[in-house]
Write a protein that holds these residues in place. Structure first.
Motif, PDB file in Angstrom:
ATOM      1  N   THR A 250       0.728  -1.184   0.034  1.00  0.00           N
ATOM      2  CA  THR A 250      -0.242   0.303   0.346  1.00  0.00           C
ATOM      3  C   THR A 250       0.684   0.934  -0.033  1.00  0.00           C
ATOM      4  O   THR A 250       2.313   1.224   0.360  1.00  0.00           O
ATOM      5  CB  THR A 250      -0.834   0.454   1.809  1.00  0.00           C
ATOM      6  N   PHE A 251       0.480   2.331  -0.060  1.00  0.00           N
ATOM      7  CA  PHE A 251       1.021   3.064  -0.141  1.00  0.00           C
ATOM      8  C   PHE A 251       0.545   4.612   0.187  1.00  0.00           C
ATOM      9  O   PHE A 251       1.096   5.792   0.405  1.00  0.00           O
ATOM     10  CB  PHE A 251       1.363   4.250  -1.728  1.00  0.00           C
ATOM     11  N   LYS A 260      -4.320  -3.569   7.007  1.00  0.00           N
ATOM     12  CA  LYS A 260      -4.016  -4.309   8.282  1.00  0.00           C
ATOM     13  C   LYS A 260      -5.464  -5.261   9.362  1.00  0.00           C
ATOM     14  O   LYS A 260      -4.973  -6.093  10.185  1.00  0.00           O
ATOM     15  CB  LYS A 260      -3.304  -3.165   9.075  1.00  0.00           C
ATOM     16  N   HIS A 261      -6.057  -4.063   9.355  1.00  0.00           N
ATOM     17  CA  HIS A 261      -7.294  -4.845  10.174  1.00  0.00           C
ATOM     18  C   HIS A 261      -8.052  -6.154   9.553  1.00  0.00           C
ATOM     19  O   HIS A 261      -8.388  -6.949  10.201  1.00  0.00           O
ATOM     20  CB  HIS A 261      -8.709  -3.863  10.381  1.00  0.00           C
ATOM     21  N   ARG A 296       4.724  -6.740  11.247  1.00  0.00           N
ATOM     22  CA  ARG A 296       4.014  -5.958  11.707  1.00  0.00           C
ATOM     23  C   ARG A 296       4.219  -5.071   9.978  1.00  0.00           C
ATOM     24  O   ARG A 296       4.129  -3.030   9.968  1.00  0.00           O
ATOM     25  CB  ARG A 296       5.016  -4.977  12.028  1.00  0.00           C
ATOM     26  N   GLY A 297       4.312  -5.639   8.765  1.00  0.00           N
ATOM     27  CA  GLY A 297       4.567  -5.084   7.368  1.00  0.00           C
ATOM     28  C   GLY A 297       5.960  -5.152   7.535  1.00  0.00           C
ATOM     29  O   GLY A 297       6.726  -3.972   8.298  1.00  0.00           O
ATOM     30  N   VAL A 298       6.325  -4.885   6.514  1.00  0.00           N
ATOM     31  CA  VAL A 298       8.094  -4.533   6.160  1.00  0.00           C
ATOM     32  C   VAL A 298       7.569  -2.837   4.780  1.00  0.00           C
ATOM     33  O   VAL A 298       6.781  -2.791   4.111  1.00  0.00           O
ATOM     34  CB  VAL A 298       8.618  -5.245   5.353  1.00  0.00           C
ATOM     35  N   THR A 299       8.468  -1.568   5.091  1.00  0.00           N
ATOM     36  CA  THR A 299       8.499  -0.473   4.750  1.00  0.00           C
ATOM     37  C   THR A 299      10.013  -0.739   4.355  1.00  0.00           C
ATOM     38  O   THR A 299      11.125  -1.951   4.843  1.00  0.00           O
ATOM     39  CB  THR A 299       9.095   0.532   5.445  1.00  0.00           C
ATOM     40  N   PRO A 300      10.413  -0.475   3.010  1.00  0.00           N
ATOM     41  CA  PRO A 300      11.469  -0.029   2.307  1.00  0.00           C
ATOM     42  C   PRO A 300      12.519   0.427   3.514  1.00  0.00           C
ATOM     43  O   PRO A 300      12.399   2.076   3.534  1.00  0.00           O
ATOM     44  CB  PRO A 300      11.234   1.189   1.018  1.00  0.00           C
ATOM     45  N   ARG A 315       4.705  -0.088   2.294  1.00  0.00           N
ATOM     46  CA  ARG A 315       4.419  -0.871   3.002  1.00  0.00           C
ATOM     47  C   ARG A 315       3.872  -2.276   2.943  1.00  0.00           C
ATOM     48  O   ARG A 315       2.784  -2.143   2.332  1.00  0.00           O
ATOM     49  CB  ARG A 315       3.943  -0.283   4.030  1.00  0.00           C
ATOM     50  N   LEU A 316       4.797  -2.844   3.130  1.00  0.00           N
ATOM     51  CA  LEU A 316       4.047  -4.340   2.585  1.00  0.00           C
ATOM     52  C   LEU A 316       3.400  -5.555   3.840  1.00  0.00           C
ATOM     53  O   LEU A 316       4.063  -5.309   4.603  1.00  0.00           O
ATOM     54  CB  LEU A 316       5.041  -5.419   1.661  1.00  0.00           C
ATOM     55  N   ARG A 317       2.153  -6.097   3.664  1.00  0.00           N
ATOM     56  CA  ARG A 317       1.782  -6.612   4.512  1.00  0.00           C
ATOM     57  C   ARG A 317       1.539  -7.775   4.098  1.00  0.00           C
ATOM     58  O   ARG A 317       1.205  -8.552   2.686  1.00  0.00           O
ATOM     59  CB  ARG A 317       0.696  -5.792   4.870  1.00  0.00           C
TER      60      ARG A 317
END
Ligand SMILES: C[S@@+](CC[C@H](N)C(=O)[O-])C[C@H]1O[C@@H](n2cnc3c(N)ncnc32)[C@H](O)[C@@H]1O
Length: 324
Positions: A250-251, A260-261, A296-300, A315-317
């Motif tokens: 997502t952006f 996330k939910h 928790r999701g990863v960011t760049p 963010r990648l979930r």
């Protein structure tokens, strides 16, 4: 496969190494695995995944026929059969059913626009250059941004700009747009710049164009991006085979919150009445989990942020289908 990352139309795939880390292992585990790229774009994520694993089949969806044509060229030496589908990902379940696919091994969705859509001025997504105000990812259907602005009223436009663009000057900008009802990207950019208070313009500084948030908000509205995501989140999890994974990039916080939910809801233990006399081993387990490295999701990484500033809010979930 040939390295086409420097081709003239190249789109830099965001969080590509992390997508490979998340999705290549289940794809490599069996020879009849199926990969679905729900947002093909230039096929960058598929390209990277096919370098790491060879599924039995790859299905590629996009609502933009230009993107599918470019991806077809770019993936012409793919090591597995490819099936291209011109459809929105909200139709993922029916599109797979149409080719007799019940479950798949991995689904990747990289939301938003591609740099190709932004860079091709005639698509009307960008305030850099002048063109008809279109903004449709699928130019063959639906209302253009100019159509939307032709009869929208100030309260509705204010709410779109505030909600999808976090625009603090939403009311003032909406009033100016409705007065002029622009039909081109340059006219819209000028109206927004002139309507914005000097204080807001100074806050944005030179780095961000004053019309950035308005263009983003209109694009999200024109393409019903949140409705599309809602339908993907409803249907995609049940398409996963056991051990299969769904990765969504997502952006925008509005998108990330929904992902996330939904992922938390699906991976939470089913609620039982308190004091129910059952053994711990009999307790029903959720059908899904969040792989720990992505919980928790990863960011760049800093290196990716430096190389590709477009990745800054990504963010990648990841969700995994488990044994029943
Ligand atoms: C960020 S780009 C994908 C880039 C791609 N992952 C790559 O690495 O080359 C997003 C793509 O998804 C497509 N897209 C966005 N929303 C969509 C939807 N609801 N259904 C199908 N395609 C969609 C856009 O047309 C665009 O081509």
């Amino acid at each position: 496969m040939a390295d086409l990352s420097s081709a003239p139309d190249a789109h830099v795939s965001v969080l590509a190494a992390e997508v490979v880390q998340a999705l290549a292992p289940p794809l490599a585990a069996t020879s009849d695995s199926i990969l679905v790229d729900a947002t093909t774009g230039l096929g960058g994520h598929t390209l990277r995944l096919l370098e790491a694993a060879t599924p039995g089949l790859t299905v590629l969806l996009d609502r933009d026929t230009d993107a599918l044509a470019l991806a077809k060229e770019r993936l012409n030496s793919a090591p597995c059969p490819l099936h291209f589908v011109h459809a929105p990902f909200s139709a993922i379940a029916s599109e797979l059913a149409a080719v007799d696919i019940e479950t798949v091994t991995a689904i990747v969705a990289d939301l938003g626009v591609s740099s190709i859509q932004l860079d091709r001025v005639e698509r009307g997504f960008s305030f850099r250059g002048d063109a008809a105000l279109d903004m449709r990812m699928d130019p063959s259907r639906g209302e253009t941004a100019a159509d939307v602005l032709a009869d929208i009223q100030v309260p509705e436009l204010t709410s779109i700009l505030a909600k999808y663009g976090n625009e603090p000057d939403a009311r003032r900008i909406a009033g100016a747009i409705v007065k002029m009802r622009p039909t081109t990207t340059a006219a819209l950019a000028d109206i927004v710049t002139n309507a914005m208070t000097g204080r807001q313009r100074r806050k944005l500084g030179l780095r961000i164009h004053p019309a950035t948030r308005t263009f983003q908000a209109l694009r999200i509205h024109v393409n019903d991006e949140l409705g599309e995501l809602q339908r993907l989140l409803a249907d995609a999890p049940s398409l996963l085979a056991v051990g299969g994974r769904l990765g969504i990039i997502t952006f925008h916080s509005l998108e990330d919150r929904r992902v996330k939910h939904r992922f938390r809801e699906l991976s939470a233990p089913p609620q039982l009445p308190p004091h129910l006399p059952i053994l711990e081993s009999e307790r029903p387990r959720p059908k899904f989990s969040l792989p720990s490295e992505f919980a928790r999701g990863v960011t760049p990484s800093t290196a990716e942020l430096d190389a590709n500033p477009r990745s800054r809010s990504a963010r990648l979930r990841v969700l995994q289908r488990d044994l029943p």
